[in-house]
Design a protein around this motif. Structure first.
Motif, PDB file in Angstrom:
ATOM      1  N   GLN A 214       0.798  -1.221   0.000  1.00 12.14           N
ATOM      2  CA  GLN A 214       0.000   0.000   0.000  1.00 12.14           C
ATOM      3  C   GLN A 214       0.834   1.276   0.000  1.00 12.14           C
ATOM      4  N   THR A 215       2.108   1.187   0.345  1.00 12.19           N
ATOM      5  CA  THR A 215       2.985   2.359   0.361  1.00 12.19           C
ATOM      6  C   THR A 215       4.335   1.972  -0.237  1.00 12.19           C
ATOM      7  N   ASP A 216       5.228   2.957  -0.330  1.00 11.60           N
ATOM      8  CA  ASP A 216       6.572   2.673  -0.849  1.00 11.60           C
ATOM      9  C   ASP A 216       7.559   2.388   0.276  1.00 11.60           C
ATOM     10  N   ALA A 217       7.050   2.124   1.476  1.00 18.14           N
ATOM     11  CA  ALA A 217       7.914   1.871   2.627  1.00 18.14           C
ATOM     12  C   ALA A 217       8.668   0.559   2.489  1.00 18.14           C
ATOM     13  N   ILE A 218       9.712   0.419   3.299  1.00 12.00           N
ATOM     14  CA  ILE A 218      10.471  -0.823   3.414  1.00 12.00           C
ATOM     15  C   ILE A 218      10.175  -1.414   4.784  1.00 12.00           C
ATOM     16  N   ALA A 219       9.956  -2.708   4.847  1.00 14.48           N
ATOM     17  CA  ALA A 219       9.668  -3.374   6.115  1.00 14.48           C
ATOM     18  C   ALA A 219      10.760  -4.397   6.419  1.00 14.48           C
ATOM     19  N   VAL A 220      11.280  -4.340   7.632  1.00 12.01           N
ATOM     20  CA  VAL A 220      12.292  -5.296   8.091  1.00 12.01           C
ATOM     21  C   VAL A 220      11.669  -6.133   9.202  1.00 12.01           C
ATOM     22  N   VAL A 221      11.788  -7.450   9.082  1.00  7.59           N
ATOM     23  CA  VAL A 221      11.173  -8.371  10.041  1.00  7.59           C
ATOM     24  C   VAL A 221      12.241  -9.286  10.632  1.00  7.59           C
ATOM     25  N   VAL A 222      12.181  -9.455  11.944  1.00  8.70           N
ATOM     26  CA  VAL A 222      12.989 -10.459  12.624  1.00  8.70           C
ATOM     27  C   VAL A 222      12.021 -11.480  13.215  1.00  8.70           C
ATOM     28  N   SER A 223      12.175 -12.730  12.834  1.00  8.92           N
ATOM     29  CA  SER A 223      11.273 -13.783  13.298  1.00  8.92           C
ATOM     30  C   SER A 223      11.702 -14.289  14.673  1.00  8.92           C
ATOM     31  N   GLU A 224      10.740 -14.328  15.604  1.00  9.66           N
ATOM     32  CA  GLU A 224      11.065 -14.857  16.924  1.00  9.66           C
ATOM     33  C   GLU A 224      11.072 -16.374  16.931  1.00  9.66           C
ATOM     34  N   GLN A 225      10.491 -17.016  15.911  1.00 12.32           N
ATOM     35  CA  GLN A 225      10.503 -18.479  15.837  1.00 12.32           C
ATOM     36  C   GLN A 225      11.825 -19.007  15.277  1.00 12.32           C
ATOM     37  N   THR A 226      12.316 -18.345  14.225  1.00 12.77           N
ATOM     38  CA  THR A 226      13.509 -18.854  13.538  1.00 12.77           C
ATOM     39  C   THR A 226      14.727 -17.956  13.704  1.00 12.77           C
ATOM     40  N   GLY A 227      14.519 -16.694  14.098  1.00  9.02           N
ATOM     41  CA  GLY A 227      15.638 -15.760  14.192  1.00  9.02           C
ATOM     42  C   GLY A 227      16.114 -15.252  12.848  1.00  9.02           C
ATOM     43  N   ARG A 228      15.345 -15.496  11.793  1.00  4.27           N
ATOM     44  CA  ARG A 228      15.743 -15.052  10.464  1.00  4.27           C
ATOM     45  C   ARG A 228      15.327 -13.611  10.226  1.00  4.27           C
ATOM     46  N   ILE A 229      16.152 -12.917   9.452  1.00  2.00           N
ATOM     47  CA  ILE A 229      15.870 -11.525   9.098  1.00  2.00           C
ATOM     48  C   ILE A 229      15.312 -11.480   7.680  1.00  2.00           C
ATOM     49  N   SER A 230      14.208 -10.767   7.509  1.00  2.00           N
ATOM     50  CA  SER A 230      13.576 -10.636   6.196  1.00  2.00           C
ATOM     51  C   SER A 230      13.320  -9.166   5.913  1.00  2.00           C
ATOM     52  N   MET A 231      13.150  -8.857   4.632  1.00  7.44           N
ATOM     53  CA  MET A 231      12.852  -7.490   4.228  1.00  7.44           C
ATOM     54  C   MET A 231      11.806  -7.508   3.116  1.00  7.44           C
ATOM     55  N   ALA A 232      10.821  -6.620   3.206  1.00  7.60           N
ATOM     56  CA  ALA A 232       9.766  -6.545   2.201  1.00  7.60           C
ATOM     57  C   ALA A 232       9.783  -5.179   1.533  1.00  7.60           C
ATOM     58  N   GLU A 233       9.541  -5.195   0.227  1.00  9.17           N
ATOM     59  CA  GLU A 233       9.401  -3.968  -0.553  1.00  9.17           C
ATOM     60  C   GLU A 233       8.458  -4.258  -1.709  1.00  9.17           C
ATOM     61  N   SER A 234       7.512  -3.341  -1.933  1.00 12.86           N
ATOM     62  CA  SER A 234       6.540  -3.477  -3.024  1.00 12.86           C
ATOM     63  C   SER A 234       5.814  -4.816  -2.984  1.00 12.86           C
ATOM     64  N   GLY A 235       5.550  -5.315  -1.781  1.00  8.76           N
ATOM     65  CA  GLY A 235       4.819  -6.558  -1.636  1.00  8.76           C
ATOM     66  C   GLY A 235       5.649  -7.811  -1.827  1.00  8.76           C
ATOM     67  N   LEU A 236       6.944  -7.666  -2.045  1.00  7.06           N
ATOM     68  CA  LEU A 236       7.831  -8.818  -2.246  1.00  7.06           C
ATOM     69  C   LEU A 236       8.715  -9.001  -1.019  1.00  7.06           C
ATOM     70  N   LEU A 237       8.826 -10.250  -0.571  1.00 11.38           N
ATOM     71  CA  LEU A 237       9.555 -10.562   0.655  1.00 11.38           C
ATOM     72  C   LEU A 237      10.865 -11.265   0.330  1.00 11.38           C
ATOM     73  N   GLN A 238      11.972 -10.716   0.861  1.00 12.08           N
ATOM     74  CA  GLN A 238      13.280 -11.356   0.752  1.00 12.08           C
ATOM     75  C   GLN A 238      13.637 -11.909   2.130  1.00 12.08           C
ATOM     76  N   MET A 239      13.948 -13.183   2.182  1.00 17.34           N
ATOM     77  CA  MET A 239      14.150 -13.844   3.464  1.00 17.34           C
ATOM     78  C   MET A 239      15.604 -14.275   3.654  1.00 17.34           C
ATOM     79  N   ASP A 240      15.907 -14.633   4.901  1.00 16.97           N
ATOM     80  CA  ASP A 240      17.229 -15.159   5.273  1.00 16.97           C
ATOM     81  C   ASP A 240      18.354 -14.198   4.915  1.00 16.97           C
ATOM     82  N   LEU A 241      18.203 -12.939   5.299  1.00 19.13           N
ATOM     83  CA  LEU A 241      19.245 -11.951   5.044  1.00 19.13           C
ATOM     84  C   LEU A 241      20.249 -11.938   6.187  1.00 19.13           C
ATOM     85  N   THR A 242      21.510 -11.760   5.843  1.00 16.40           N
ATOM     86  CA  THR A 242      22.516 -11.535   6.869  1.00 16.40           C
ATOM     87  C   THR A 242      22.495 -10.066   7.266  1.00 16.40           C
TER      88      THR A 242
END
Length: 254
Positions: A214-242
């Motif tokens: 809905q916006t041009d923002a960037i979202a950064v997610v840290v999972s409490e289940q797996t500890g993986r870092i992900s990033m979303a932009e334009s509705g697309l999710l990139q996972m397992d980032l260092t």
């Protein structure tokens, strides 16, 4: 083929219709609205065929249904229409604004606060601390900030980790970063309505995808289940980032 006359206006017309159809496909794919859109398209195609065959009665009935159905389409596709208008505004209006000297609004040492954010995400990933951080770009996220608690604080690794510590009142919800500052925390985000999202992804990831749809923002997610870092932009999710990859991507995108 002499009876076919294609002018420059016809070519522009075809290109514009194709562009609109493609954008509508992008906005509805993976959602329940996609199936509805296909059904409507087939219904409209049937109406055209019936008219070509001069089946007057059936053509009149289908024509009345289509005429009345316009209001129904607005109701059924209200979320998709809103997303489409937001997409157009985000992609073209702000691009024009940038050409006239608008900047992205970030102040201060951009590399400094991105390093602080990336380091905090790395530490939270190690401790399995869930986090959802929204980085505003050109869109004003005031309507999101109003759902949480205003902070207006300088960005630091210790503050970010403290906010998302599971025993603090502010840990549940999203943190909003705008203009190089932490503007708010404990904010409520819209969740994506896509049906093709993996069931393994929780509400943080769905909210991250939803706000970036809905916006041009960037979202950064840290999972409490797996500890993986992900990033979303334009509705697309990139996972397992260092941490390094996250920092490099933010430096390019912010």
């Amino acid at each position: 083929m002499d009876f076919i006359h294609i002018s420059l206006v016809d070519i522009i017309d075809i290109v514009l219709v194709a562009t609109i159809m493609w954008q509508l496909y992008r906005l509805t794919r993976g959602t329940s609205a996609y199936g509805i859109a296909i059904g409507i398209f087939l219904f409209y195609l049937l109406w055209i065929i019936v008219r070509m065959l001069h089946m007057e009665l059936l053509s009149a009935i289908l024509g009345q249904v289509i005429g009345v159905g316009v209001l129904g389409l607005v109701i059924v596709f209200q979320q998709e229409i809103r997303r489409f208008l937001l997409y157009i505004g985000n992609k073209y209006f702000y691009r024009i604004g940038n050409r006239f000297g608008r900047n992205n609004g970030f102040r201060g040492d951009r590399g400094g606060w991105i390093s602080e954010l990336a380091a905090a995400c790395g530490q939270m990933a190690k401790s399995r601390t869930g986090a959802l951080i929204i980085i505003a770009r050109k869109n004003d996220l005031l309507f999101i900030q109003e759902t949480g608690d205003t902070l207006k604080a300088e960005i630091s690794q210790r503050l970010i980790e403290t906010i998302f510590f599971k025993n603090t009142p502010l840990h549940d919800g999203a943190m909003i970063i705008q203009n190089g500052r932490i503007e708010a925390a404990r904010c409520v985000l819209p969740s994506t309505e896509r049906l093709d999202i993996s069931p393994a992804l929780g509400m943080r990831h769905r909210a991250a995808i939803g706000i970036t749809e809905q916006t041009d923002a960037i979202a950064v997610v840290v999972s409490e289940q797996t500890g993986r870092i992900s990033m979303a932009e334009s509705g697309l999710l990139q996972m397992d980032l260092t941490v390094t990859a996250l920092k490099e991507k933010l430096m390019k995108m912010v």
